[in-house]
Motif scaffolding. Sequence first.
Motif, short mmCIF file in Angstrom:
data_model
loop_
_atom_site.label_atom_id
_atom_site.label_comp_id
_atom_site.label_asym_id
_atom_site.label_seq_id
_atom_site.Cartn_x
_atom_site.Cartn_y
_atom_site.Cartn_z
N ASP A 195 -15.99 -6.27 6.12
CA ASP A 195 -16.55 -6.88 7.32
C ASP A 195 -15.44 -7.34 8.25
O ASP A 195 -15.69 -7.77 9.39
CB ASP A 195 -17.44 -8.07 6.95
CG ASP A 195 -16.71 -9.13 6.14
OD1 ASP A 195 -15.75 -8.81 5.42
OD2 ASP A 195 -17.12 -10.32 6.22
N ARG A 196 -14.17 -7.20 7.79
CA ARG A 196 -13.02 -7.67 8.57
C ARG A 196 -12.01 -6.56 8.86
O ARG A 196 -11.11 -6.74 9.68
CB ARG A 196 -12.33 -8.82 7.82
CG ARG A 196 -13.27 -9.97 7.52
CD ARG A 196 -12.79 -10.84 6.38
NE ARG A 196 -11.67 -11.68 6.74
CZ ARG A 196 -11.04 -12.48 5.88
NH1 ARG A 196 -11.43 -12.51 4.60
NH2 ARG A 196 -10.03 -13.21 6.27
N LEU A 197 -12.13 -5.45 8.17
CA LEU A 197 -11.25 -4.32 8.43
C LEU A 197 -11.99 -3.03 8.08
O LEU A 197 -12.94 -3.03 7.29
CB LEU A 197 -9.95 -4.44 7.64
CG LEU A 197 -10.00 -4.65 6.12
CD1 LEU A 197 -10.21 -3.34 5.37
CD2 LEU A 197 -8.71 -5.30 5.64
N ASN A 198 -11.55 -1.96 8.70
CA ASN A 198 -12.16 -0.64 8.48
C ASN A 198 -11.25 0.15 7.55
O ASN A 198 -10.27 0.75 8.00
CB ASN A 198 -12.35 0.07 9.81
CG ASN A 198 -12.89 1.47 9.65
OD1 ASN A 198 -13.41 1.85 8.58
ND2 ASN A 198 -12.78 2.28 10.69
N LEU A 199 -11.56 0.15 6.26
CA LEU A 199 -10.73 0.85 5.28
C LEU A 199 -11.11 2.33 5.30
O LEU A 199 -12.12 2.75 4.76
CB LEU A 199 -10.93 0.26 3.88
CG LEU A 199 -10.05 0.85 2.78
CD1 LEU A 199 -8.57 0.69 3.10
CD2 LEU A 199 -10.37 0.21 1.43
N GLU A 200 -10.25 3.15 5.94
CA GLU A 200 -10.56 4.56 6.11
C GLU A 200 -10.25 5.39 4.87
O GLU A 200 -10.85 6.46 4.69
CB GLU A 200 -9.79 5.10 7.31
CG GLU A 200 -10.23 4.44 8.60
CD GLU A 200 -9.61 5.06 9.85
OE1 GLU A 200 -10.21 4.94 10.94
OE2 GLU A 200 -8.53 5.68 9.72
N GLY A 201 -9.33 4.94 4.05
CA GLY A 201 -9.01 5.70 2.85
C GLY A 201 -7.90 5.04 2.06
O GLY A 201 -7.21 4.14 2.55
N VAL A 202 -7.77 5.50 0.82
CA VAL A 202 -6.72 5.01 -0.08
C VAL A 202 -5.98 6.23 -0.62
O VAL A 202 -6.62 7.16 -1.14
CB VAL A 202 -7.29 4.16 -1.23
CG1 VAL A 202 -6.17 3.63 -2.12
CG2 VAL A 202 -8.13 3.00 -0.69
N THR A 203 -4.67 6.23 -0.51
CA THR A 203 -3.86 7.36 -0.94
C THR A 203 -3.00 6.95 -2.13
O THR A 203 -2.42 5.86 -2.15
CB THR A 203 -2.97 7.87 0.21
OG1 THR A 203 -2.22 6.77 0.76
CG2 THR A 203 -3.82 8.49 1.30
N ALA A 204 -2.91 7.83 -3.12
CA ALA A 204 -2.17 7.54 -4.34
C ALA A 204 -0.70 7.88 -4.17
O ALA A 204 -0.35 8.99 -3.74
CB ALA A 204 -2.76 8.33 -5.51
N ALA A 205 0.16 6.94 -4.50
CA ALA A 205 1.61 7.15 -4.42
C ALA A 205 2.18 7.31 -5.83
O ALA A 205 1.67 6.71 -6.78
CB ALA A 205 2.28 5.98 -3.71
N PRO A 206 3.24 8.09 -5.98
CA PRO A 206 3.86 8.24 -7.29
C PRO A 206 4.70 7.02 -7.64
O PRO A 206 5.10 6.24 -6.76
CB PRO A 206 4.75 9.47 -7.12
CG PRO A 206 5.13 9.43 -5.68
CD PRO A 206 3.92 8.89 -4.95
N TYR A 207 4.97 6.86 -8.92
CA TYR A 207 5.94 5.84 -9.35
C TYR A 207 6.61 6.35 -10.63
O TYR A 207 6.08 7.20 -11.34
CB TYR A 207 5.28 4.49 -9.61
CG TYR A 207 4.36 4.45 -10.81
CD1 TYR A 207 4.85 4.16 -12.08
CD2 TYR A 207 3.01 4.73 -10.68
CE1 TYR A 207 4.01 4.14 -13.19
CE2 TYR A 207 2.17 4.71 -11.77
CZ TYR A 207 2.67 4.41 -13.02
OH TYR A 207 1.83 4.41 -14.12
N SER A 208 7.77 5.83 -10.89
CA SER A 208 8.52 6.18 -12.09
C SER A 208 9.59 5.14 -12.34
O SER A 208 10.18 4.61 -11.39
CB SER A 208 9.16 7.56 -11.94
OG SER A 208 10.00 7.84 -13.05
N PHE A 209 9.82 4.84 -13.63
CA PHE A 209 10.91 3.95 -14.01
C PHE A 209 12.07 4.74 -14.62
O PHE A 209 12.90 4.17 -15.32
CB PHE A 209 10.41 2.92 -15.04
CG PHE A 209 9.47 1.89 -14.46
CD1 PHE A 209 9.95 0.71 -13.91
CD2 PHE A 209 8.10 2.10 -14.47
CE1 PHE A 209 9.09 -0.24 -13.39
CE2 PHE A 209 7.23 1.15 -13.94
CZ PHE A 209 7.73 -0.02 -13.40
#
Length: 367
Positions: free
Chosen positions: A56-70
């Motif tokens: 109700d306070r922001l328009n979340l258009e999408g979520v993108t997955a980022a890689p990670y590694s240790f």
Amino acid sequence: MTTLKEAVERFIPLDHKLMKTRLGRPGTMPRVIIDTDTANEIDDQYAVAWALLSQDRLNLEGVTAAPYSFLHHRDGLYDAVAALQKGGGTDHDSKFVGPFAGWAQRLLADGRTADDIEFVTPDVGEARSYDEILRVFDACGVGSEGKVYHGSTQHLPSYDAPVDSDAAQFIIKQARNREDGPVYILAMGALPNIGSALLMAPDIIDNIVVVWTSGFPSYAPFCNEPSLNLVQDQLSSRLLFECGMPHVYLPGYHVGAQLTISKPEMAAFVKGRGAIGDYLWHLYTNNPLHVKYAISEPDTKTWVIWDIINVAWMLDAAYVPTHLTTSPHLSADLYWQNDPSRHLMREAYDVARDAVFEDFYRAIERG
């Protein structure tokens, strides 16, 4: 091979007035993309949930997955464990002063060695992050169809080789929609999705604002090597500061680091608040990094929920005080180099810890 300087020459500098406008406060119902290495630890899940429950306070258009590694930690840990096993690695042995000495000591005290630690590759990290994003959507009771995108399976290999992915293409597509205002990309991990999108479509910098958490403040005289978000994909990190795009920089040390939460607070304000509250409670009480880093007596310790700072800045300026400054250079040895003649960026210098968590608790209660 294209150098950073040559890559940056492809970007048309923004008009100073437009830059200041982009670095101002977001308007009503801003367009948002979250770029997240969600399975890296437990903080991204809190941030994604807060955004999903605040639509109700922001328009979340999408979520993108980022890689990670240790993987960049592996050799240091193996060397530290081996030295301790041979009776070396004292406090006076400079080679092992730093993060690996304490980690190695705790592992050995726990009856384990470096062989017991999983060091995933970036492609595995990306796949796990994608799956974790879906779990958070499900726990929040929000449909994920058409909202979640696979990202890069590697960190940017060179400025000649942007990594094409669904995430990078989604970022480009949304940024080129200039009718509905700029897109705010809340970046909560390493930046290959964003770096690749910029290299493939330099024209998008006039209609995106990257809100990224990592590293030390730009005025700090410290090496940024401890920042996982910054150090994994150093090419994309440097591109962000060099290409002239609007950028809100939220230092992790020691701004976001103030966003710690304790087990009693989790029990009082999160546990039992629907499926998402119970899932976040499960993550907190089964924190994989407690096992990985051999952290003893976790019940007496708080845990920093770094990445909610991105959502906090979007929702209320008072939650994350900022100032305008100039974008620094990131040196080869990961120190900031400031130049007052450079283009503008916005940078956080503090965080209203209690107000941030109170807003987060209200969102969980509503959810």
